[in-house]
Design an enzyme around this catalytic site. Structure first.
Site, PDB file in Angstrom:
ATOM      1  N   CYS A 224     -18.556   2.528  15.289  1.00 11.03           N
ATOM      2  CA  CYS A 224     -17.115   2.271  15.456  1.00 11.03           C
ATOM      3  C   CYS A 224     -16.328   2.287  14.155  1.00 11.03           C
ATOM      4  O   CYS A 224     -15.506   3.183  13.939  1.00 11.03           O
ATOM      5  CB  CYS A 224     -16.924   0.941  16.170  1.00 11.03           C
ATOM      6  SG  CYS A 224     -17.747   0.898  17.768  1.00 11.03           S
TER       7      CYS A 224
ATOM      8  N   ASN B  48      -9.681  -2.216  13.927  1.00  7.70           N
ATOM      9  CA  ASN B  48     -10.911  -1.795  13.247  1.00  7.70           C
ATOM     10  C   ASN B  48     -10.627  -1.382  11.803  1.00  7.70           C
ATOM     11  O   ASN B  48     -11.438  -1.633  10.899  1.00  7.70           O
ATOM     12  CB  ASN B  48     -11.584  -0.656  14.015  1.00  7.70           C
ATOM     13  CG  ASN B  48     -12.477  -1.186  15.129  1.00  7.70           C
ATOM     14  OD1 ASN B  48     -12.574  -2.403  15.318  1.00  7.70           O
ATOM     15  ND2 ASN B  48     -13.113  -0.307  15.868  1.00  7.70           N
TER      16      ASN B  48
ATOM     17  N   THR C 201     -11.771   4.228  22.716  1.00  6.69           N
ATOM     18  CA  THR C 201     -10.931   4.171  21.513  1.00  6.69           C
ATOM     19  C   THR C 201     -10.398   5.578  21.251  1.00  6.69           C
ATOM     20  O   THR C 201     -11.183   6.500  21.017  1.00  6.69           O
ATOM     21  CB  THR C 201     -11.772   3.692  20.317  1.00  6.69           C
ATOM     22  OG1 THR C 201     -12.307   2.405  20.659  1.00  6.69           O
ATOM     23  CG2 THR C 201     -10.939   3.580  19.048  1.00  6.69           C
TER      24      THR C 201
ATOM     25  N   GLY D 117     -21.208  -0.173   8.939  1.00  9.65           N
ATOM     26  CA  GLY D 117     -21.731   1.033   9.558  1.00  9.65           C
ATOM     27  C   GLY D 117     -21.535   0.925  11.056  1.00  9.65           C
ATOM     28  O   GLY D 117     -20.659   0.196  11.516  1.00  9.65           O
TER      29      GLY D 117
ATOM     30  N   LYS E 166     -26.555  -3.514  12.102  1.00  9.97           N
ATOM     31  CA  LYS E 166     -26.293  -4.958  12.076  1.00  9.97           C
ATOM     32  C   LYS E 166     -27.388  -5.634  12.875  1.00  9.97           C
ATOM     33  O   LYS E 166     -28.083  -4.960  13.652  1.00  9.97           O
ATOM     34  CB  LYS E 166     -24.902  -5.273  12.636  1.00  9.97           C
ATOM     35  CG  LYS E 166     -24.758  -5.018  14.124  1.00  9.97           C
ATOM     36  CD  LYS E 166     -23.329  -5.173  14.611  1.00  9.97           C
ATOM     37  CE  LYS E 166     -22.918  -6.609  14.817  1.00  9.97           C
ATOM     38  NZ  LYS E 166     -21.669  -6.734  15.617  1.00  9.97           N
TER      39      LYS E 166
HETATM   40  C1  UGA Z   1     -16.595  -3.431  15.645  1.00 13.61           C
HETATM   41  C2  UGA Z   1     -15.454  -4.460  15.802  1.00 13.61           C
HETATM   42  O1  UGA Z   1     -15.805  -5.665  15.118  1.00 13.61           O
HETATM   43  C3  UGA Z   1     -15.207  -4.767  17.276  1.00 13.61           C
HETATM   44  O2  UGA Z   1     -14.105  -5.653  17.417  1.00 13.61           O
HETATM   45  C4  UGA Z   1     -14.888  -3.449  18.001  1.00 13.61           C
HETATM   46  O3  UGA Z   1     -14.699  -3.661  19.399  1.00 13.61           O
HETATM   47  C5  UGA Z   1     -16.063  -2.480  17.819  1.00 13.61           C
HETATM   48  O4  UGA Z   1     -16.275  -2.250  16.410  1.00 13.61           O
HETATM   49  C6  UGA Z   1     -15.696  -1.202  18.515  1.00 13.61           C
HETATM   50  O5  UGA Z   1     -14.791  -0.519  18.053  1.00 13.61           O
HETATM   51  O6  UGA Z   1     -16.235  -0.941  19.594  1.00 13.61           O
HETATM   52  P1  UGA Z   1     -19.272  -3.610  15.725  1.00 13.61           P
HETATM   53  O7  UGA Z   1     -19.273  -2.169  15.326  1.00 13.61           O
HETATM   54  O8  UGA Z   1     -20.174  -4.078  16.824  1.00 13.61           O
HETATM   55  O9  UGA Z   1     -17.776  -4.040  16.161  1.00 13.61           O
HETATM   56  O10 UGA Z   1     -19.686  -4.422  14.447  1.00 13.61           O
HETATM   57  P2  UGA Z   1     -19.022  -5.463  13.429  1.00 13.61           P
HETATM   58  O11 UGA Z   1     -19.467  -6.825  13.765  1.00 13.61           O
HETATM   59  O12 UGA Z   1     -17.573  -5.218  13.313  1.00 13.61           O
HETATM   60  O13 UGA Z   1     -19.744  -5.018  12.084  1.00 13.61           O
HETATM   61  C7  UGA Z   1     -19.530  -3.708  11.564  1.00 13.61           C
HETATM   62  C8  UGA Z   1     -20.268  -3.530  10.279  1.00 13.61           C
HETATM   63  O14 UGA Z   1     -19.667  -4.301   9.250  1.00 13.61           O
HETATM   64  C9  UGA Z   1     -21.730  -3.947  10.294  1.00 13.61           C
HETATM   65  O15 UGA Z   1     -22.484  -2.937   9.635  1.00 13.61           O
HETATM   66  C10 UGA Z   1     -21.760  -5.244   9.515  1.00 13.61           C
HETATM   67  O16 UGA Z   1     -22.984  -5.461   8.864  1.00 13.61           O
HETATM   68  C11 UGA Z   1     -20.653  -4.999   8.508  1.00 13.61           C
HETATM   69  N1  UGA Z   1     -20.028  -6.225   7.954  1.00 13.61           N
HETATM   70  C12 UGA Z   1     -19.405  -7.093   8.765  1.00 13.61           C
HETATM   71  C13 UGA Z   1     -20.070  -6.439   6.584  1.00 13.61           C
HETATM   72  O17 UGA Z   1     -20.628  -5.636   5.809  1.00 13.61           O
HETATM   73  N2  UGA Z   1     -19.461  -7.550   6.063  1.00 13.61           N
HETATM   74  C14 UGA Z   1     -18.826  -8.441   6.866  1.00 13.61           C
HETATM   75  O18 UGA Z   1     -18.277  -9.427   6.317  1.00 13.61           O
HETATM   76  C15 UGA Z   1     -18.799  -8.222   8.240  1.00 13.61           C
END
Ligand code: UGA
Length: 436
Positions: A262, A210, A122, A259, A324
């Site tokens: 990413c 993102n 990225t 958090g 997560k």
């Molecule tokens: C994120 C993106 O979703 C991916 O598409 C991307 O490829 C990745 O970053 C990256 O740039 O490599 P990720 O960091 O694994 O993926 O996690 P997410 O599922 O996006 O969750 C991120 C955070 O948001 C977590 O802390 C989760 O608990 C929080 N979250 C998610 C919330 O607080 N509320 C929600 O409704 C969804």
């Protein structure tokens, strides 16, 4: 096809294993000898469901290997994927692209004119164009470079790699993309959409995706602040607005916020890049997105103080510490920051997490750990749910024996009635829960 994957962090290992799973001949390149040895022995240096099994299959099939540097074999790869990290710079919060340039510089020295270089890291918009110039000055020819951002999520990374929502390829000329399209043939044949575009747009797709996801989460958490002041309920609100297809339900789960490695760093890097380009005001809203997100962490500390009075001498149980579920990643974890803030206010914080405790103890030996959720909660003055691991969602509240039956549900995943029926006071972010 013969493939090299340069940089074996989270993205690189997953991509290398995914490409081997598709039957390609993969060489993973990583300067860290410990990582190379561990991967050669079939050990993935982080937790990701399904990845260890897939690596074992690839090793058994003989189509994956790992080494510290390029050699003649890796130099003859049809495609070189660059998958190194772009961490947040301490100085200005911009994405640090030095690892990308270092990898490209080394590659340029051995690059063959008919090989394709594919960036997956990225990066700030404009990086690929600079990279081509840098490589050209070393290799003596204009290298074929595509940018192919990755959208995998931790916890479902392998599945996301093998069946993504879309494949995005950026380049200066479409014919350049063909080897990459051939490489992904099996994925594309499942009907996965392919979008071909210029380099800058492909770079932007990733950071803007993102940024949009982060904005959705902070939007619902801003509504949580309003709900807390007005007595409304954000869980119900999210359901109601999410039923509008134009809004959609996903990423509207209110709680302690986003958090990981990413979303937080990508929005900050995006802001820094916009400032550099003189269009900072276009992304000034992302500063607010970041602030709303960080305020949710403090909100939990404030709620704990409201419940307990002085935190000094109190014992607080923290269920879950990774950013997560299904991940042992502690980078910018909201649960971890809350635990550290409570600890520095004098509370004893006892942490349980299904898989992240080893990583936690290495980095923060001052936090106490417990071997089970039940042990963590025993004799606690307050329980906080920080990460929504399935085992916490399924916890039977009558099996826990804290000093005080109060829980802050930081992720809005508990069945409030069940917990209240077992005698618990339930506090949740952005909700108006009546406790008897
Ligand atoms: C994120 C993106 O979703 C991916 O598409 C991307 O490829 C990745 O970053 C990256 O740039 O490599 P990720 O960091 O694994 O993926 O996690 P997410 O599922 O996006 O969750 C991120 C955070 O948001 C977590 O802390 C989760 O608990 C929080 N979250 C998610 C919330 O607080 N509320 C929600 O409704 C969804």
């Amino acid at each position: 096809m013969k493939i090299s994957v340069i940089g074996l962090g989270y993205l690189g290992v997953t991509h290398a294993v995914a490409m081997a799973t598709l039957g390609h001949e993969v060489i993973g390149i990583e300067p860290d000898q410990n990582k190379v040895t561990s991967l050669q022995n079939g050990t993935v240096p982080f937790y990701e469901p399904g990845l260890t099994d897939a690596l074992a299959k690839a090793i058994a099939a003989g189509n994956i290997s790992f080494q510290q540097q390029h050699d003649d074999k890796s130099a003859s790869a049809n495609i070189h994927f660059i998958t190194v990290g772009t961490p947040q710079s301490d100085a200005n919060q911009a994405a640090d692209t030095s690892f990308v340039f270092a990898a490209a510089t080394e590659l340029a020295a051995i690059l063959k004119p008919d090989s394709l270089v594919v960036g997956k890291s990225t990066v700030p918009v404009g990086t690929a164009a600079n990279l081509i110039q840098t490589m050209e000055s070393i290799s003596g020819f204009t290298p074929a470079v595509c940018w192919n951002p990755e959208f995998l999520r931790e916890g479902t990374a392998l599945a996301d790699s093998l069946k993504p929502d879309r494949i995005v390829i950026g380049s200066n000329e479409k014919p350049m993309n063909q080897p990459l399209i051939d490489c992904y043939e099996e994925i594309l044949s499942q009907g996965v959409p392919l979008l071909e575009m210029d380099l800058a747009t492909a770079e932007l797709v990733k950071v803007s995706a993102n940024a949009f996801l982060a904005t959705k989460i902070s939007f619902i958490n801003a509504m949580a602040e309003i709900a807390e002041a007005s007595g409304a309920d954000t869980v119900m609100l999210a359901e109601a607005i999410g039923l509008d297809n134009r809004i959609g339900k996903s990423f509207l789960r209110t709680g302690i916020g986003f958090g990981g490695g990413c979303l937080p760093k990508d929005i900050r890097g995006f802001i820094a890049r916009a400032n550099e380009m003189g269009v900072g005001s276009s992304l000034s809203f992302l500063t607010e997105v970041d602030q709303i997100n960080l305020r949710r962490r403090q909100r939990v500390v404030d709620l704990a103080s409201q419940e307990l009075g002085a935190l000094k001498g109190k014992t607080i149980a923290m269920l879950g510490i990774s950013f997560k579920p299904d991940s042992d990643d502690l980078r910018d974890s909201p649960a971890l920051e809350i635990a550290l803030k409570l600890h520095s206010s004098g509370a004893t914080v006892k942490v349980h997490d299904p898989i992240s405790l080893e990583a936690l103890t290495d980095k923060h030996p001052d936090l106490t750990t417990a071997s089970s959720a039940i042990d963590t909660c025993s004799d606690a003055d307050l329980v906080i749910l920080g990460t929504e691991w399935r085992q916490y969602k399924e916890l039977a509240p009558e099996t826990l024996f804290p000093k005080t039956k109060t829980i802050i549900d930081g992720r809005n995943v508990l069945d409030v009635e069940t917990w209240q029926a077992a005698g618990w006071k339930v506090i949740a972010l952005g909700r108006n829960i009546q406790n008897g």
